[in-house]
Design a protein around this motif. Structure first.
Motif, mmCIF file in Angstrom:
data_model
loop_
_atom_site.group_PDB
_atom_site.id
_atom_site.type_symbol
_atom_site.label_atom_id
_atom_site.label_comp_id
_atom_site.label_asym_id
_atom_site.label_seq_id
_atom_site.Cartn_x
_atom_site.Cartn_y
_atom_site.Cartn_z
ATOM 1 N N CYS A 1 0.841 -1.207 0.000
ATOM 2 C CA CYS A 1 0.000 0.000 0.000
ATOM 3 C C CYS A 1 0.868 1.245 0.000
ATOM 4 C CB CYS A 1 -0.847 0.055 1.249
ATOM 5 S SG CYS A 1 -2.310 -0.894 1.108
ATOM 6 N N ALA A 2 1.969 1.196 0.749
ATOM 7 C CA ALA A 2 2.811 2.381 0.901
ATOM 8 C C ALA A 2 3.306 2.857 -0.453
ATOM 9 C CB ALA A 2 3.987 2.067 1.816
ATOM 10 N N LYS A 3 3.722 1.902 -1.296
ATOM 11 C CA LYS A 3 4.254 2.306 -2.605
ATOM 12 C C LYS A 3 3.164 2.969 -3.442
ATOM 13 C CE LYS A 3 8.301 -0.471 -3.021
ATOM 14 N NZ LYS A 3 8.478 -1.923 -2.902
ATOM 15 N N ALA A 4 1.954 2.365 -3.430
ATOM 16 C CA ALA A 4 0.846 2.920 -4.214
ATOM 17 C C ALA A 4 0.496 4.308 -3.691
ATOM 18 C CB ALA A 4 -0.362 2.001 -4.119
ATOM 19 N N GLU A 5 0.460 4.437 -2.370
ATOM 20 C CA GLU A 5 0.090 5.721 -1.775
ATOM 21 C C GLU A 5 1.126 6.800 -2.096
ATOM 22 O OE1 GLU A 5 -1.946 6.738 2.417
ATOM 23 O OE2 GLU A 5 -2.383 4.966 1.258
ATOM 24 N N MET A 6 2.373 6.384 -2.093
ATOM 25 C CA MET A 6 3.468 7.301 -2.405
ATOM 26 C C MET A 6 3.268 7.879 -3.817
ATOM 27 S SD MET A 6 6.321 7.943 -0.792
ATOM 28 C CE MET A 6 7.875 8.626 -1.202
ATOM 29 N N ALA A 7 2.897 6.985 -4.758
ATOM 30 C CA ALA A 7 2.695 7.442 -6.135
ATOM 31 C C ALA A 7 1.530 8.430 -6.181
ATOM 32 C CB ALA A 7 2.407 6.238 -7.026
ATOM 33 N N GLU A 8 0.445 8.121 -5.436
ATOM 34 C CA GLU A 8 -0.720 9.020 -5.411
ATOM 35 C C GLU A 8 -0.366 10.389 -4.841
ATOM 36 O OE1 GLU A 8 -4.296 7.696 -3.381
ATOM 37 O OE2 GLU A 8 -4.138 5.837 -4.532
ATOM 38 N N ILE A 9 0.406 10.362 -3.757
ATOM 39 C CA ILE A 9 0.790 11.627 -3.109
ATOM 40 C C ILE A 9 1.569 12.481 -4.102
ATOM 41 C CG2 ILE A 9 2.273 12.654 -1.335
ATOM 42 C CD1 ILE A 9 1.540 10.349 0.502
ATOM 43 N N LYS A 10 2.495 11.843 -4.807
ATOM 44 C CA LYS A 10 3.332 12.604 -5.751
ATOM 45 C C LYS A 10 2.478 13.244 -6.835
ATOM 46 C CE LYS A 10 7.823 11.221 -5.052
ATOM 47 N NZ LYS A 10 9.071 10.657 -5.352
ATOM 48 N N GLU A 11 1.494 12.462 -7.325
ATOM 49 C CA GLU A 11 0.633 12.978 -8.387
ATOM 50 C C GLU A 11 -0.179 14.175 -7.868
ATOM 51 O OE1 GLU A 11 -3.080 11.476 -11.001
ATOM 52 O OE2 GLU A 11 -1.773 9.956 -10.135
ATOM 53 N N ALA A 12 -0.725 14.011 -6.652
ATOM 54 C CA ALA A 12 -1.545 15.087 -6.078
ATOM 55 C C ALA A 12 -0.721 16.353 -5.877
ATOM 56 C CB ALA A 12 -2.143 14.633 -4.763
ATOM 57 N N ILE A 13 0.543 16.176 -5.478
ATOM 58 C CA ILE A 13 1.386 17.358 -5.230
ATOM 59 C C ILE A 13 1.627 18.125 -6.533
ATOM 60 C CG2 ILE A 13 3.730 18.075 -4.595
ATOM 61 C CD1 ILE A 13 3.574 16.017 -2.328
ATOM 62 N N VAL A 14 1.846 17.383 -7.621
ATOM 63 C CA VAL A 14 2.040 18.048 -8.914
ATOM 64 C C VAL A 14 0.794 18.857 -9.257
ATOM 65 C CG1 VAL A 14 2.346 17.665 -11.395
ATOM 66 C CG2 VAL A 14 3.636 16.297 -9.741
ATOM 67 N N GLN A 15 -0.379 18.225 -9.011
ATOM 68 C CA GLN A 15 -1.652 18.904 -9.345
ATOM 69 C C GLN A 15 -1.902 20.141 -8.503
ATOM 70 O OE1 GLN A 15 -5.008 16.384 -9.108
ATOM 71 N NE2 GLN A 15 -4.479 15.244 -10.943
ATOM 72 N N GLU A 16 -1.327 20.159 -7.311
ATOM 73 C CA GLU A 16 -1.615 21.258 -6.397
ATOM 74 C C GLU A 16 -1.044 22.585 -6.850
ATOM 75 O OE1 GLU A 16 -0.563 20.296 -2.359
ATOM 76 O OE2 GLU A 16 -2.046 18.695 -2.444
ATOM 77 N N GLU A 17 -0.010 22.513 -7.711
ATOM 78 C CA GLU A 17 0.575 23.771 -8.152
ATOM 79 C C GLU A 17 -0.465 24.628 -8.869
ATOM 80 O OE1 GLU A 17 4.172 22.098 -9.705
ATOM 81 O OE2 GLU A 17 4.481 21.726 -7.572
ATOM 82 N N ASN A 18 -0.319 25.914 -8.783
ATOM 83 C CA ASN A 18 -1.272 26.855 -9.389
ATOM 84 C C ASN A 18 -2.660 26.805 -8.772
ATOM 85 O OD1 ASN A 18 0.582 27.786 -11.203
ATOM 86 N ND2 ASN A 18 0.109 26.150 -12.658
ATOM 87 N N SER A 19 -2.746 26.319 -7.548
ATOM 88 C CA SER A 19 -4.078 26.121 -7.004
ATOM 89 C C SER A 19 -4.805 27.417 -6.661
ATOM 90 C CB SER A 19 -4.006 25.228 -5.776
ATOM 91 O OG SER A 19 -3.222 25.840 -4.810
ATOM 92 N N VAL A 20 -4.069 28.512 -6.449
ATOM 93 C CA VAL A 20 -4.760 29.740 -6.044
ATOM 94 C C VAL A 20 -5.707 30.208 -7.141
ATOM 95 C CG1 VAL A 20 -4.506 32.123 -5.309
ATOM 96 C CG2 VAL A 20 -2.853 30.428 -4.555
ATOM 97 N N ALA A 21 -5.211 30.237 -8.392
ATOM 98 C CA ALA A 21 -6.053 30.679 -9.502
ATOM 99 C C ALA A 21 -7.258 29.742 -9.630
ATOM 100 C CB ALA A 21 -5.243 30.688 -10.779
ATOM 101 N N GLN A 22 -7.030 28.441 -9.380
ATOM 102 C CA GLN A 22 -8.107 27.474 -9.556
ATOM 103 C C GLN A 22 -9.234 27.645 -8.549
ATOM 104 O OE1 GLN A 22 -7.260 23.546 -10.283
ATOM 105 N NE2 GLN A 22 -5.451 23.920 -11.505
ATOM 106 N N LEU A 23 -8.894 28.257 -7.408
ATOM 107 C CA LEU A 23 -9.925 28.476 -6.392
ATOM 108 C C LEU A 23 -11.096 29.257 -6.957
ATOM 109 C CD1 LEU A 23 -8.204 29.630 -3.090
ATOM 110 C CD2 LEU A 23 -9.707 27.699 -3.396
ATOM 111 N N PHE A 24 -10.799 30.152 -7.897
ATOM 112 C CA PHE A 24 -11.850 31.038 -8.412
ATOM 113 C C PHE A 24 -12.354 30.607 -9.778
ATOM 114 C CE2 PHE A 24 -9.350 33.184 -5.231
ATOM 115 C CZ PHE A 24 -10.349 33.499 -4.321
ATOM 116 N N HIS A 25 -11.964 29.429 -10.201
ATOM 117 C CA HIS A 25 -12.485 28.782 -11.382
ATOM 118 C C HIS A 25 -13.990 28.601 -11.146
ATOM 119 C CE1 HIS A 25 -12.926 25.476 -14.247
ATOM 120 N NE2 HIS A 25 -11.826 25.961 -14.807
#
Ligand code: BGC
Length: 457
Positions: free
Chosen positions: A225-249
């Motif tokens: 599970c740890a390996k799978a979760e690690m991959a998910e965390i990494k993906e989510a972190i990439v997506q988090e960038e630019n999140s301020v502008a997205q708040l007002f989407h």
């Protein structure tokens, strides 16, 4: 004990007990949130006498902690991104301890207000960080239950505070000082326990400390599970960038409006008027100080009991029915409390019974459900920021309601005051009915898709 085979077996399967204990430690932050905000209730008659407080000044003395909460909740997100969740939680524990001592030994009202403000910084920060830390360390399949552990801890903290107030009331002259000072015990306990928990694996990944993060994830959920979760965390972190502008989407805007509106409605429907001023309300209805403190303990017990009910049924009945039934019930009981004031029927058990009915409705609906909805309607990449905006709005609303209550009760009388909170319940009912979507049983991704679709239409 550190036999290689045993460790390997543990890493392969993970340990539910370990993650439960770690989350329980974080939830002590919730307990202190409940304790610190509610302990003031029993001290009100003594504080009023000691500092010769007018109604307006009493409002300020009670709500100064909440100004701290607004600041604490505003800075917790960025401070914990920078220094780590665990370090900021440790700072919270120190703030709780300073506030416990400071509010027990003030020489004047200003010192008292500063001490309460310092405690508020801890409450505000912990109100965001404890659930966030729990969500970040728990495996997905038990995350919901572990996050609700935090709401349970808040109401336990409130009950403990009411009970401590009741137990210490007979100490002559200095009772209120001991009531505030008693917080030092859970604060020091929180500090010591925190030293033993690991840092959030999600935060470690953000700091590029992957090995440490993987070791913690393996301990929690097992190696695979740890390996799978690690991959998910990494993906989510990439997506988090630019999140301020997205708040007002456009799609996100609706989610943000719902989160913020529910946070504000949870407060303007009057819950903390009861939590912080219950003994004052009961005294106004004719009870002696001792009797009103005992009645307040009963309020705490009902609050805890019905929170347990909500946690059991929230995934079966759904969020929306609970919010609708709860807000309707709360409105009804507040109208009855207002009626008791209007017709001057304050003697007998009625006010207590109506208030208990109101608490039962709140605790089984808006209390836990608003926090649940706030933690699930925002897409991962904006969740941190969106939750912090909603939490700050919650504390601002809580501050304004607590500040104005004593003056409203004095100038407008009970009937109008409770009538206003009842109208807010009616507004909540209509808002939930028309605007809030049901999120029961949906994965976070399905909820997110809904907002995306809405944005396109
Ligand atoms: C609210 C607090 C309140 C508590 C009462 C929480 O959900 O956010 O403001 O004091 O419930 O149980």
């Amino acid at each position: 004990m550190d036999d290689g085979g045993e460790v390997k077996a543990l890493e392969d399967s993970g340990s539910a007990v370990y993650v439960f204990l770690v989350c329980a430690v974080a939830a002590v932050g919730g307990l202190l949130f409940g304790f610190d905000t509610a302990v003031i209730a029993g001290t009100i008659p003594f504080l009023t006498k000691h500092f010769a407080l007018s109604e307006a000044m009493l409002g300020w003395a009670v709500s100064s902690v909440l100004v701290g909460c607004i600041f604490g909740a505003s800075f917790a997100g960025s401070a914990s991104d920078r220094f780590g969740r665990k370090k900021v939680l440790l700072v919270c524990a120190v703030l709780f301890a300073i506030s416990a001592v400071g509010s027990a030994i003030p020489r004047n009202l200003t010192e008292f207000i500063i001490a309460r403000f310092i405690g508020g910084l801890g409450v505000g920060a912990a109100s965001m960080l404890s659930p966030m830390y729990i969500a970040e360390i728990s495996p997905a399949k038990i995350r919901g239950r572990l996050v609700s552990l935090n709401q349970l801890a808040i109401v336990v903290g409130i009950l403990v505070a009411f009970f401590v107030d009741f137990l210490l009331v007979d100490i002559p002259d200095t009772n209120w000082r001991w009531m505030f000072g008693s917080e030092i015990l859970p604060a020091v306990l929180f500090l010591l326990l925190l030293l033993a928990v690991p840092e959030s694996p999600r935060w470690l990944v953000k700091q590029q400390r992957d090995d440490e993060a993987l070791a913690i994830l393996a301990r929690v959920g097992g190696k695979t599970c740890a390996k799978a979760e690690m991959a998910e965390i990494k993906e989510a972190i990439v997506q988090e960038e630019n999140s301020v502008a997205q708040l007002f989407h456009p799609g996100m805007k609706v989610a943000l409006i719902i989160g913020v509106a529910l946070a504000i409605l949870q407060q303007v429907t009057g819950i903390n008027v009861v939590m912080y001023y219950a003994p004052k309300i009961f005294a106004r209805a004719g009870s002696t100080v001792d009797a009103s403190l005992l009645q307040t303990v009963v309020v705490g017990v009902v609050n805890l009991t019905f929170t347990l009910v909500a946690i059991r049924v929230v995934d079966k009945l759904g969020r929306k029915p609970l919010l609708l039934i709860g807000s309707a019930g709360m409105g009804l009981f507040l109208t009855l409390v207002g009626g008791a004031f209007h017709y001057d029927k304050l003697e007998g058990p009625w006010v207590l019974l109506f208030i208990l009915g109101y608490i039962a409705c709140f605790a089984s609906s808006m209390g836990p459900v608003v926090w649940v909805v706030m933690s699930e309607i925002f897409p991962t990449r904006i969740r941190g920021r969106a939750m912090s905006i909603a939490t700050v709005c919650l504390w601002i609303a809580c501050f304004l309601v607590s500040l104005t209550f004593p003056t409203m009760l004095e100038k407008l009388d009970g009937a109008v005051t409770f009538g206003i909170y009842a109208v807010m319940c009616a507004i909540t009912f209509v808002f939930v009915l028309l605007v809030v979507p049901e999120t029961k049983g949906k994965t976070l991704e399905e909820i997110e898709k809904r907002w995306m679709k809405q944005a396109k239409t």
